[in-house]
Scaffold this motif. Structure first.
Motif, PDB file in Angstrom:
ATOM      1  N   ASP A 166      -5.300  -7.167 -10.277  1.00 47.86           N
ATOM      2  CA  ASP A 166      -6.536  -7.961 -10.298  1.00 47.86           C
ATOM      3  C   ASP A 166      -6.349  -9.429  -9.893  1.00 47.86           C
ATOM      4  O   ASP A 166      -6.898 -10.329 -10.494  1.00 47.86           O
ATOM      5  CB  ASP A 166      -7.204  -7.856 -11.671  1.00 47.86           C
ATOM      6  N   ARG A 170      -2.463  -5.437   3.954  1.00 43.48           N
ATOM      7  CA  ARG A 170      -3.905  -5.123   3.907  1.00 43.48           C
ATOM      8  C   ARG A 170      -4.129  -3.627   3.854  1.00 43.48           C
ATOM      9  O   ARG A 170      -5.032  -3.145   3.185  1.00 43.48           O
ATOM     10  CB  ARG A 170      -4.620  -5.702   5.133  1.00 43.48           C
ATOM     11  N   TYR A 198      -2.905  -2.654   0.175  1.00 38.76           N
ATOM     12  CA  TYR A 198      -3.705  -3.194  -0.936  1.00 38.76           C
ATOM     13  C   TYR A 198      -5.091  -3.546  -0.405  1.00 38.76           C
ATOM     14  O   TYR A 198      -5.400  -4.712  -0.150  1.00 38.76           O
ATOM     15  CB  TYR A 198      -3.040  -4.434  -1.537  1.00 38.76           C
ATOM     16  N   SER A 199      -5.921  -2.506  -0.225  1.00 40.90           N
ATOM     17  CA  SER A 199      -7.190  -2.704   0.481  1.00 40.90           C
ATOM     18  C   SER A 199      -8.175  -3.561  -0.323  1.00 40.90           C
ATOM     19  O   SER A 199      -9.073  -4.168   0.248  1.00 40.90           O
ATOM     20  CB  SER A 199      -7.802  -1.343   0.825  1.00 40.90           C
ATOM     21  N   GLN A 200      -8.007  -3.617  -1.637  1.00 42.98           N
ATOM     22  CA  GLN A 200      -8.932  -4.381  -2.480  1.00 42.98           C
ATOM     23  C   GLN A 200      -8.570  -5.861  -2.569  1.00 42.98           C
ATOM     24  O   GLN A 200      -9.345  -6.672  -3.055  1.00 42.98           O
ATOM     25  CB  GLN A 200      -8.943  -3.815  -3.915  1.00 42.98           C
ATOM     26  N   GLU A 238      -7.689  -9.640  -1.430  1.00 41.90           N
ATOM     27  CA  GLU A 238      -7.916 -10.604  -0.358  1.00 41.90           C
ATOM     28  C   GLU A 238      -6.580 -11.252   0.026  1.00 41.90           C
ATOM     29  O   GLU A 238      -5.897 -11.840  -0.819  1.00 41.90           O
ATOM     30  CB  GLU A 238      -8.914 -11.691  -0.784  1.00 41.90           C
TER      31      GLU A 238
END
Ligand code: AVJ
Length: 340
Positions: free
Chosen positions: A118, A140, A143-145, A147
């Motif tokens: 998170d 990316r 860890y697609s979630q 930024e």
């Protein structure tokens, strides 16, 4: 060719792919490289900045070093990270903006990211644009979630942090690999103080620090039997030859690395094997037989010694993790509250 024309040639290199792979990312970088090389080689004790080890070939050789039996730091640090990742991730806390200094291929970061779902954002900072964007793309996908906001900068000079989409509760810096060992102690103090200022109150720094140990273990780590470290050291001369039209004969220089006990550091040198003069673009540098180019310092710290350094830079050591043989450490520093 004079350096000004050479830098223009680099900017308009015929094969753009070759230019990206081998060479300086812009003409001003070639000019900076030349200026720093000549400044270093005209000092009373000839010196080259160790950051120039890491061109394409040098980075490859460094990766090979990390796999060597004798070179304990990389695998020891990774094991410490694996073992304590959960606790480290918990210290970052939710909505943390994680800023990595000199992210390279972010191998150790993955261990951290796997346990820290998170984060507000991950900000890898690296001087190599090619490496930076390749790595960001890979992350990316994984860890697609998350930024991911890469910053191409020399992290030893101040840089601006990008805006994050999600607002961050705090900033934590990550500086693995014991790269802090490349700084002289007063440079390290200044650099750490800059990180403390960037992270601000409530912020922290997770840092890999190599520890003092049996000098024989250190000696072996920088004098591997296969000669990979020697090739890595000599490669900087080859880079000067390639990028600055240098005329170093690599067989006329020898790798020399030793532990300087008094100063608590490994020193790497390239020793001239004979009297010689080497042309580099418009310049020329003369070497006596046995004269050295000092190419790297790698400081080793005691637990107390590093704690004192951290405190002098406005940090407090709040966690200290090490391996069973106490070869290496990962430490979590928090920005000390400003004294009234
Ligand atoms: C990447 C700076 C941590 O000092 O051990 C490895 C570089 N030099 N072998 C180190 C290095 C020779 C390395 N650091």
């Amino acid at each position: 060719m004079p350096i000004v024309e050479m830098t223009r040639a680099a900017a308009h290199a015929a094969d753009p792919k070759a230019a990206v792979a081998n060479a300086p990312e812009s003409s001003s970088e070639t000019a900076d490289f030349y200026a720093e090389v000549m400044a270093g080689l005209t000092l009373p004790v000839k010196t080259l900045p160790c950051k120039y080890f890491y061109d394409e070939r040098g980075s490859q050789l460094f990766d090979e070093i990390c796999e060597l039996d004798e070179y304990y730091p990389t695998r020891t640090e990774a094991a410490i990270m694996e073992r304590h990742a959960k606790e480290m991730a918990a210290l970052l806390g939710p909505d943390c903006r994680l800023v990595e200094y000199g992210s390279g291929s972010s191998t150790k970061t993955r261990i951290l990211l796997d346990s820290a779902p998170d984060l507000a954002a991950y900000v890898p900072v690296d001087i190599s644009r090619v490496h930076l964007h390749k790595t960001a793309e890979g992350l990316r996908r994984r860890y697609s979630q998350l930024e991911i906001l890469p910053v191409c900068a020399d992290y030893t000079t101040p840089f601006a942090l990008p805006e994050t989409a999600r607002s961050a509760s705090r900033t934590v810096a990550y500086f693995p690999g014991s790269t802090i060992g490349n700084f002289h102690p007063r440079q390290a103090q200044f650099f750490l103080a800059q990180i403390a200022a960037l992270c601000g109150e409530g912020g922290g720094l997770l840092i890999g620090v190599d520890l003092k140990k049996d000098p024989d273990v250190l000696h072996a780590a920088y004098n591997d039997a296969r000669g990979v470290t020697a090739a890595f050291n000599l490669n900087v001369l080859d880079r000067i030859n390639q990028e600055l039209r240098g005329e170093f004969d690599l067989d006329s220089f020898a790798h020399h690395a030793f532990y300087n006990e008094e100063l608590g550091r490994i020193e790497m040198h390239l020793v001239s094997q004979k009297d010689q003069t080497v042309n580099i673009c418009e310049g020329a540098v003369t070497f006596a037989a046995g004269e050295t180019i000092h190419t790297e310092c790698s400081y080793k710290y005691s637990r107390d010694g590093f704690a004192r350094l951290a405190e002098s830079a406005g940090f407090q050591v709040s966690r200290f993790w090490t391996d069973p043989s106490k070869l290496f450490s990962v430490q979590y520093l928090t920005v000390a509250p400003v004294k009234e």
